[in-house]
Design a protein around this motif. Structure first.
Motif, mmCIF file in Angstrom:
data_model
loop_
_atom_site.group_PDB
_atom_site.id
_atom_site.type_symbol
_atom_site.label_atom_id
_atom_site.label_comp_id
_atom_site.label_asym_id
_atom_site.label_seq_id
_atom_site.Cartn_x
_atom_site.Cartn_y
_atom_site.Cartn_z
ATOM 1 N N MET A 87 0.844 -1.200 0.000
ATOM 2 C CA MET A 87 0.000 0.000 0.000
ATOM 3 C C MET A 87 0.878 1.248 0.000
ATOM 4 S SD MET A 87 -3.005 -1.352 2.580
ATOM 5 C CE MET A 87 -1.856 -1.905 3.842
ATOM 6 N N HIS A 88 0.296 2.371 -0.405
ATOM 7 C CA HIS A 88 1.073 3.595 -0.596
ATOM 8 C C HIS A 88 0.562 4.783 0.214
ATOM 9 C CE1 HIS A 88 3.125 1.570 -3.912
ATOM 10 N NE2 HIS A 88 1.932 1.140 -4.280
ATOM 11 N N ASN A 89 -0.627 4.673 0.773
ATOM 12 C CA ASN A 89 -1.212 5.786 1.510
ATOM 13 C C ASN A 89 -1.514 5.462 2.970
ATOM 14 O OD1 ASN A 89 -1.723 7.649 -0.907
ATOM 15 N ND2 ASN A 89 -2.794 5.786 -1.530
ATOM 16 N N VAL A 90 -1.444 4.195 3.325
ATOM 17 C CA VAL A 90 -1.714 3.761 4.694
ATOM 18 C C VAL A 90 -0.687 2.704 5.092
ATOM 19 C CG1 VAL A 90 -4.205 4.250 4.660
ATOM 20 C CG2 VAL A 90 -3.353 2.029 3.851
ATOM 21 N N TYR A 178 -8.119 -2.164 4.490
ATOM 22 C CA TYR A 178 -7.033 -1.192 4.322
ATOM 23 C C TYR A 178 -6.554 -1.112 2.880
ATOM 24 C CZ TYR A 178 -6.498 0.594 8.976
ATOM 25 O OH TYR A 178 -6.717 1.285 10.133
ATOM 26 N N VAL A 179 -6.637 -2.206 2.157
ATOM 27 C CA VAL A 179 -6.345 -2.153 0.722
ATOM 28 C C VAL A 179 -7.359 -1.234 0.040
ATOM 29 C CG1 VAL A 179 -6.289 -3.486 -1.423
ATOM 30 C CG2 VAL A 179 -5.228 -4.412 0.651
ATOM 31 N N GLU A 180 -8.625 -1.346 0.445
ATOM 32 C CA GLU A 180 -9.667 -0.492 -0.113
ATOM 33 C C GLU A 180 -9.425 0.972 0.269
ATOM 34 O OE1 GLU A 180 -13.363 -2.080 1.214
ATOM 35 O OE2 GLU A 180 -13.198 -3.908 0.014
ATOM 36 N N LYS A 181 -9.010 1.210 1.514
ATOM 37 C CA LYS A 181 -8.678 2.573 1.937
ATOM 38 C C LYS A 181 -7.562 3.140 1.065
ATOM 39 C CE LYS A 181 -9.550 1.929 6.922
ATOM 40 N NZ LYS A 181 -10.470 3.046 7.237
ATOM 41 N N ASP A 182 -6.554 2.334 0.824
ATOM 42 C CA ASP A 182 -5.414 2.781 0.030
ATOM 43 C C ASP A 182 -5.864 3.181 -1.378
ATOM 44 O OD1 ASP A 182 -2.480 3.104 -0.199
ATOM 45 O OD2 ASP A 182 -2.665 1.497 -1.683
ATOM 46 N N GLN A 183 -6.717 2.374 -1.974
ATOM 47 C CA GLN A 183 -7.227 2.674 -3.313
ATOM 48 C C GLN A 183 -8.073 3.945 -3.296
ATOM 49 O OE1 GLN A 183 -9.296 -0.951 -4.187
ATOM 50 N NE2 GLN A 183 -7.437 -2.076 -4.741
ATOM 51 N N PHE A 184 -8.885 4.087 -2.279
ATOM 52 C CA PHE A 184 -9.745 5.266 -2.160
ATOM 53 C C PHE A 184 -8.908 6.533 -1.994
ATOM 54 C CE2 PHE A 184 -12.354 8.183 0.416
ATOM 55 C CZ PHE A 184 -13.457 8.309 -0.411
ATOM 56 N N VAL A 200 -20.623 5.280 -7.473
ATOM 57 C CA VAL A 200 -19.824 4.485 -8.416
ATOM 58 C C VAL A 200 -18.707 3.780 -7.676
ATOM 59 C CG1 VAL A 200 -18.281 4.597 -10.394
ATOM 60 C CG2 VAL A 200 -20.398 5.919 -10.396
ATOM 61 N N TRP A 201 -18.077 4.518 -6.725
ATOM 62 C CA TRP A 201 -16.961 3.930 -5.985
ATOM 63 C C TRP A 201 -17.412 2.718 -5.183
ATOM 64 C CZ3 TRP A 201 -12.017 3.659 -6.142
ATOM 65 C CH2 TRP A 201 -11.291 3.209 -5.045
#
Length: 205
Positions: A87-90, A178-184, A200-201
C-alpha cells in the motif's frame, strides 16, 4: 456519541498535560503494546461495558502509529515479506486489537463496526506533496485550520454478526479494508473530491 467514545492510546500519553489527564478521566484504554500486560486490562474494561450495556464506541487506530514516509517504507517491506498487498497511503494494520474487540462484543449490545477513512489535503502545498499529512494535535485544538486544510471523511458500516468467526479470516478482512482505503485515498490524491462519485466507488469496491 462523543461522550461515550473509548480510545486505544499509548500508555505514555496519560502523562501528557491536559490531553493525557482528560484521556485518563474519560477511562480510555491505555496500552503498552505488550499483549501479556494489556490483555487483562482490556478484557476487564470490555466486561464492564457489556455487563452495564454502556452505549459506547471503541475507537481503534489499527495502524498503531502516525504515518510517515519512513514508516510507510518499513510497512511495505514487511508486507512484501508476508505476502500482503503493498500500500502507498496507509500502513499495514495491526490486527490483534481489532480481532480482540470484535470477538469480545459478539452477541452483545455493540452490533456494528464503523470504518472511517479520513483524508487531509493541504490547500497551499497541493495534493501530491502534502496529501494526507495531518496537522499535529496541538494545532488541531488551538488553531483554526479551515483556511489551510480540506478534509474528507468516508464512513462504512458493517454488522458484527456478518464478520468472519475465525481469527485469521477476521484479520484478513481488516487488511482487505485497508487495501480499499489505500485505493480510495489514491483516488483522492490525484483528484481530491472532484469527479468523486461515491455511488460508483461503492459499486467498484
Amino acid at each position: 456519541m462523543l461522550s461515550n467514545c473509548k480510545y486505544f492510546v499509548k500508555d505514555s500519553l496519560k502523562w501528557l498535560p491536559f490531553f493525557g489527564w482528560g484521556m485518563w478521566l474519560a477511562d480510555f484504554l491505555f496500552v503498552q503494546r505488550d499483549w501479556t500486560r494489556d490483555q487483562r486490562r482490556i478484557e476487564a474494561t470490555f466486561s464492564n461495558i457489556k455487563r452495564l450495556e454502556t452505549p459506547v464506541w471503541i475507537m481503534s487506530f489499527a495502524e498503531g502509529t502516525r504515518f510517515t514516509h519512513q514508516k510507510l517504507k518499513e510497512s511495505q517491506i514487511y508486507a512484501a515479506q508476508q505476502g500482503y498487498s503493498i500500500m502507498h497511503n496507509v500502513l499495514l494494520p495491526r490486527t490483534r486489537g481489532f480481532v480482540t474487540c470484535v470477538n469480545a462484543f459478539r452477541g452483545s449490545h455493540v452490533q456494528y463496526v464503523y470504518d472511517f477513512t479520513i483524508a487531509y489535503c493541504h490547500r497551499l502545498k497541493g495534493n501530491l506533496e502534502e496529501f494526507n499529512i495531518a496537522p499535529d494535535m496541538v494545532r488541531l485544538h488551538v488553531r483554526e485550520l479551515g483556511d489551510e486544510y480540506d478534509f474528507h471523511v468516508n464512513v462504512k458500516r458493517f454488522a458484527v454478526k456478518d464478520l468472519p468467526d475465525n481469527d485469521e479470516q477476521l484479520a484478513a478482512w481488516l487488511r482487505k479494508r485497508y487495501v480499499e482505503k489505500d485505493q480510495f485515498l489514491s483516488k483522492l490524491r490525484h483528484g481530491w473530491t472532484k469527479n468523486l462519485d461515491e455511488r460508483v466507488w461503492e459499486e467498484e469496491m
